[in-house]
Scaffold this motif. Structure first.
Motif, PDB file in Angstrom:
ATOM      1  N   GLN A 351       6.405  -8.121   9.551  1.00  0.00           N
ATOM      2  CA  GLN A 351       5.683  -6.963  10.095  1.00  0.00           C
ATOM      3  C   GLN A 351       6.178  -5.662   9.463  1.00  0.00           C
ATOM      4  O   GLN A 351       5.382  -4.791   9.101  1.00  0.00           O
ATOM      5  N   GLU A 352       7.482  -5.533   9.342  1.00  0.00           N
ATOM      6  CA  GLU A 352       8.052  -4.320   8.738  1.00  0.00           C
ATOM      7  C   GLU A 352       7.643  -4.205   7.277  1.00  0.00           C
ATOM      8  O   GLU A 352       7.291  -3.118   6.796  1.00  0.00           O
ATOM      9  N   ALA A 353       7.681  -5.323   6.556  1.00  0.00           N
ATOM     10  CA  ALA A 353       7.304  -5.312   5.142  1.00  0.00           C
ATOM     11  C   ALA A 353       5.842  -4.903   4.972  1.00  0.00           C
ATOM     12  O   ALA A 353       5.500  -4.087   4.097  1.00  0.00           O
ATOM     13  N   VAL A 354       4.972  -5.451   5.793  1.00  0.00           N
ATOM     14  CA  VAL A 354       3.548  -5.114   5.702  1.00  0.00           C
ATOM     15  C   VAL A 354       3.313  -3.657   6.100  1.00  0.00           C
ATOM     16  O   VAL A 354       2.517  -2.945   5.462  1.00  0.00           O
ATOM     17  N   ALA A 355       4.013  -3.190   7.119  1.00  0.00           N
ATOM     18  CA  ALA A 355       3.876  -1.794   7.535  1.00  0.00           C
ATOM     19  C   ALA A 355       4.217  -0.847   6.390  1.00  0.00           C
ATOM     20  O   ALA A 355       3.498   0.130   6.135  1.00  0.00           O
ATOM     21  N   ASN A 356       5.308  -1.123   5.688  1.00  0.00           N
ATOM     22  CA  ASN A 356       5.700  -0.280   4.564  1.00  0.00           C
ATOM     23  C   ASN A 356       4.720  -0.387   3.407  1.00  0.00           C
ATOM     24  O   ASN A 356       4.450   0.597   2.711  1.00  0.00           O
ATOM     25  N   PHE A 357       4.169  -1.581   3.193  1.00  0.00           N
ATOM     26  CA  PHE A 357       3.187  -1.771   2.112  1.00  0.00           C
ATOM     27  C   PHE A 357       1.940  -0.935   2.378  1.00  0.00           C
ATOM     28  O   PHE A 357       1.359  -0.347   1.466  1.00  0.00           O
ATOM     29  N   LEU A 358       1.537  -0.875   3.647  1.00  0.00           N
ATOM     30  CA  LEU A 358       0.394  -0.042   4.015  1.00  0.00           C
ATOM     31  C   LEU A 358       0.730   1.444   3.901  1.00  0.00           C
ATOM     32  O   LEU A 358      -0.089   2.243   3.425  1.00  0.00           O
ATOM     33  N   LYS A 359       1.927   1.802   4.311  1.00  0.00           N
ATOM     34  CA  LYS A 359       2.310   3.217   4.356  1.00  0.00           C
ATOM     35  C   LYS A 359       2.385   3.832   2.969  1.00  0.00           C
ATOM     36  O   LYS A 359       2.036   5.005   2.781  1.00  0.00           O
ATOM     37  N   THR A 360       2.796   3.072   1.974  1.00  0.00           N
ATOM     38  CA  THR A 360       2.953   3.599   0.615  1.00  0.00           C
ATOM     39  C   THR A 360       1.637   3.720  -0.152  1.00  0.00           C
ATOM     40  O   THR A 360       1.598   4.288  -1.242  1.00  0.00           O
ATOM     41  N   GLY A 361       0.558   3.166   0.394  1.00  0.00           N
ATOM     42  CA  GLY A 361      -0.724   3.191  -0.306  1.00  0.00           C
ATOM     43  C   GLY A 361      -0.932   2.010  -1.229  1.00  0.00           C
ATOM     44  O   GLY A 361      -2.002   1.883  -1.846  1.00  0.00           O
ATOM     45  N   ARG A 362       0.049   1.130  -1.325  1.00  0.00           N
ATOM     46  CA  ARG A 362      -0.090  -0.024  -2.221  1.00  0.00           C
ATOM     47  C   ARG A 362      -1.186  -0.981  -1.743  1.00  0.00           C
ATOM     48  O   ARG A 362      -1.838  -1.646  -2.549  1.00  0.00           O
ATOM     49  N   TYR A 363      -1.373  -1.041  -0.434  1.00  0.00           N
ATOM     50  CA  TYR A 363      -2.398  -1.937   0.098  1.00  0.00           C
ATOM     51  C   TYR A 363      -3.786  -1.508  -0.365  1.00  0.00           C
ATOM     52  O   TYR A 363      -4.603  -2.341  -0.775  1.00  0.00           O
ATOM     53  N   GLU A 364      -4.078  -0.227  -0.313  1.00  0.00           N
ATOM     54  CA  GLU A 364      -5.394   0.255  -0.746  1.00  0.00           C
ATOM     55  C   GLU A 364      -5.614  -0.004  -2.231  1.00  0.00           C
ATOM     56  O   GLU A 364      -6.717  -0.387  -2.644  1.00  0.00           O
ATOM     57  N   ASN A 365      -4.588   0.202  -3.037  1.00  0.00           N
ATOM     58  CA  ASN A 365      -4.706  -0.080  -4.469  1.00  0.00           C
ATOM     59  C   ASN A 365      -4.981  -1.557  -4.707  1.00  0.00           C
ATOM     60  O   ASN A 365      -5.825  -1.931  -5.547  1.00  0.00           O
ATOM     61  N   HIS A 366      -4.266  -2.402  -3.981  1.00  0.00           N
ATOM     62  CA  HIS A 366      -4.473  -3.841  -4.109  1.00  0.00           C
ATOM     63  C   HIS A 366      -5.880  -4.231  -3.680  1.00  0.00           C
ATOM     64  O   HIS A 366      -6.544  -5.044  -4.363  1.00  0.00           O
ATOM     65  N   LEU A 367      -6.360  -3.665  -2.570  1.00  0.00           N
ATOM     66  CA  LEU A 367      -7.693  -4.007  -2.083  1.00  0.00           C
ATOM     67  C   LEU A 367      -8.783  -3.638  -3.083  1.00  0.00           C
ATOM     68  O   LEU A 367      -9.748  -4.387  -3.260  1.00  0.00           O
ATOM     69  N   ARG A 368      -8.646  -2.492  -3.730  1.00  0.00           N
ATOM     70  CA  ARG A 368      -9.649  -2.098  -4.723  1.00  0.00           C
ATOM     71  C   ARG A 368      -9.757  -3.137  -5.830  1.00  0.00           C
ATOM     72  O   ARG A 368     -10.862  -3.517  -6.245  1.00  0.00           O
ATOM     73  N   LYS A 369      -8.621  -3.592  -6.317  1.00  0.00           N
ATOM     74  CA  LYS A 369      -8.625  -4.606  -7.384  1.00  0.00           C
ATOM     75  C   LYS A 369      -9.170  -5.941  -6.879  1.00  0.00           C
ATOM     76  O   LYS A 369      -9.948  -6.608  -7.571  1.00  0.00           O
ATOM     77  N   LEU A 370      -8.757  -6.316  -5.678  1.00  0.00           N
ATOM     78  CA  LEU A 370      -9.199  -7.593  -5.127  1.00  0.00           C
ATOM     79  C   LEU A 370     -10.709  -7.596  -4.892  1.00  0.00           C
ATOM     80  O   LEU A 370     -11.392  -8.590  -5.209  1.00  0.00           O
ATOM     81  N   ARG A 371     -11.248  -6.511  -4.362  1.00  0.00           N
ATOM     82  CA  ARG A 371     -12.694  -6.448  -4.130  1.00  0.00           C
ATOM     83  C   ARG A 371     -13.470  -6.569  -5.440  1.00  0.00           C
ATOM     84  O   ARG A 371     -14.486  -7.268  -5.507  1.00  0.00           O
ATOM     85  N   GLN A 372     -12.999  -5.893  -6.472  1.00  0.00           N
ATOM     86  CA  GLN A 372     -13.672  -5.982  -7.776  1.00  0.00           C
ATOM     87  C   GLN A 372     -13.621  -7.401  -8.322  1.00  0.00           C
ATOM     88  O   GLN A 372     -14.607  -7.909  -8.876  1.00  0.00           O
TER      89      GLN A 372
END
Length: 469
Positions: A351-372
């Motif tokens: 949970q802590e790891a995922v929270a930090n991944f979301l907080k840094t903006g890395r999740y949004e960057n990953h989602l953009r690539k994954l959606r494409q």
């Protein structure tokens, strides 16, 4: 042109231009806003025009770019049919078939068109590994202590912040974390029902949800479902007085990949609320949209707290981390009591790891690539299916998610196809596993979550030859 111009008439006019060659393959269509301005129609009407054209395989959407005349041979791949299950409780669970499919998990020799999750190659594994290490260093007791019952506060705050993009308007106190999406759905079903109660859901529906409902002693009513727009609301109206709860996957459900229009979501929420029927909303695929904007959720239209919004990172980031959550509305206390009894705490480090991944903006960057990647995969699958699958094959038209529904002519049995494909190291999901009734024997689900390659294309071609032989 009049403001009340029917979307069907406008879509038919554009379809005629495409079929007559006036609009050619690759031509860009007007944007939704431009269509509104030019024809004096609403945004919802304009979107329905594009939905209708996509249903005919005449156009396709590209992220951040708009709509284009499709290169799909539309006459070869018509849209899969609207499902027509009986509105009577079904009880014929395909346990043996489901067991056969999941018994092969972990076999590295197989090509898993049957697994509805992104492959490791599509996930940011190295970055996630770093977050796990950082979490063990930053957490008290190195992450070995119990979390608060409601879950990691930072994670709940990040989920609440992200919900603003679709009208969730939560704060961290509105959310409860769980051990993945299925755990969230399980808590909701247990909180809202007792053995013998009746639950309504889409048909076809993810087999895990059907199994969960049956394990809790619930009767299941399957609703007719359109491969583009989701459940048929008129069918829900017929049974709403007979059901105790409803579970829907409005955004890019599996196996159809349908997405309910906003006006349908609003109508469903109002209808269920009027009859006092709570709605469990599984939004696990909502972030995997192919278009320019994330779709809203049923929860967006929930005024009385009767929609329990559930999601997780299992289909987007890390299936094995088992991090999910619920916005349970007025049922929060019931959910917390169940979590205390069944889990005590959620997994602290992940949970802590995922929270930090979301907080840094890395999740949004990953989602953009994954959606494409997923949208690209979808296009490659469709092109290959159109060329190499048997005459008469139909498919769904997902606008996001991980699933592609394939419908063959009636004489092709996909349970038999599964056995034949398995001998060629190919695993598929036969349609029969997505229902408690005797239907969908000529259908199958293919996962879009594999990295596209020439090898994968050859496997898909082989699957088409097996189906046609």
């Amino acid at each position: 042109m009049k403001r009340n111009f029917l979307y069907t008439e406008l879509s038919n006019n554009i379809a005629t231009l495409i079929k007559n060659g006036v609009l050619k393959e690759g031509d860009r269509l007007p944007s939704v806003r431009m269509l509104c301005t030019e024809h004096g129609i609403s945004m919802n009407t304009a979107k329905r025009v594009f939905l209708e054209l996509e249903a005919q395989s005449l156009i396709e959407s590209k992220p951040q770019s708009g709509y284009f005349v499709s290169r799909l041979p539309y006459k070869k791949l018509p849209l899969a049919q609207v499902s027509s299950p009986s509105l009577i409780n079904g009880n014929q669970e395909p346990e043996e078939l489901i067991h056969k499919i999941y018994a092969n998990m972990g076999n590295t020799d197989l090509t898993f068109f049957s697994i509805g999750a992104p492959a490791d190659q599509l996930l940011p594994l190295a970055k996630l590994n770093k977050e796990i290490i950082l979490a063990t260093r930053s957490l008290s007791h190195s992450g070995t202590a119990y979390e608060p019952l409601q879950g990691n506060e930072k994670l709940r705050r990040m989920i609440a912040t992200r919900s603003l993009t679709w009208g969730g308007n939560f704060d961290e106190n509105d959310l409860v974390t769980t051990a993945g999406g299925m755990n969230a759905l399980s808590f909701c079903m247990m909180a809202l029902s007792k053995p013998g109660d009746t639950i309504a859901m889409e048909s076809p529906c993810y087999s895990g949800i059907l199994q969960l409902a049956r394990s809790l002693g619930l009767k299941v009513i399957e609703l007719p479902t359109h491969p583009i727009t989701g459940i048929e609301i008129d069918a829900l109206k017929k049974v709403v007085s007979k059901i105790n709860l409803c579970l829907l996957v409005p955004n890019f459900n599996t196996p159809l990949g349908s997405c309910m229009p906003d006006e349908h979501k609003k109508e469903v929420v109002a209808l269920l609320a009027k009859h006092g029927v709570p709605l469990i909303e599984d939004d696990v695929y909502g972030d995997l949209y192919f278009g320019a904007q994330r779709p809203k959720c049923c929860k967006s239209f929930d005024a009385g707290g009767t929609v329990l919004w559930c999601s997780s990172i299992s289909k987007t980031l890390a299936p094995g981390y088992r991090v999910g959550w619920i916005a349970p509305g007025k049922y929060k206390e019931q959910i917390l009591k169940l979590k205390l009894v069944h889990a005590i705490s959620s997994t602290t480090i992940t949970q802590e790891a995922v929270a930090n991944f979301l907080k840094t903006g890395r999740y949004e960057n990953h989602l953009r690539k994954l959606r494409q990647t997923l949208q690209y995969n979808y296009q490659q699958y469709i092109d290959t299916i159109a060329e190499y699958f048997p005459e008469g094959t139909k498919t769904s038209r997902p606008q996001g998610g991980l699933a592609l529904w394939v419908e063959f002519s009636k004489e092709i049995n996909t349970t038999i196809l599964f056995e034949r494909a398995l001998k060629q190291n190919i695993s598929i999901s036969p349609g029969r596993m997505f229902t408690l009734q005797n239907q969908f024997e000529n259908c199958m689900r293919l996962s879009l979550g594999l990295p596209w390659s020439e090898t994968l294309k050859q496997k898909l071609k082989l699957l088409g030859r097996l189906a046609g032989s």
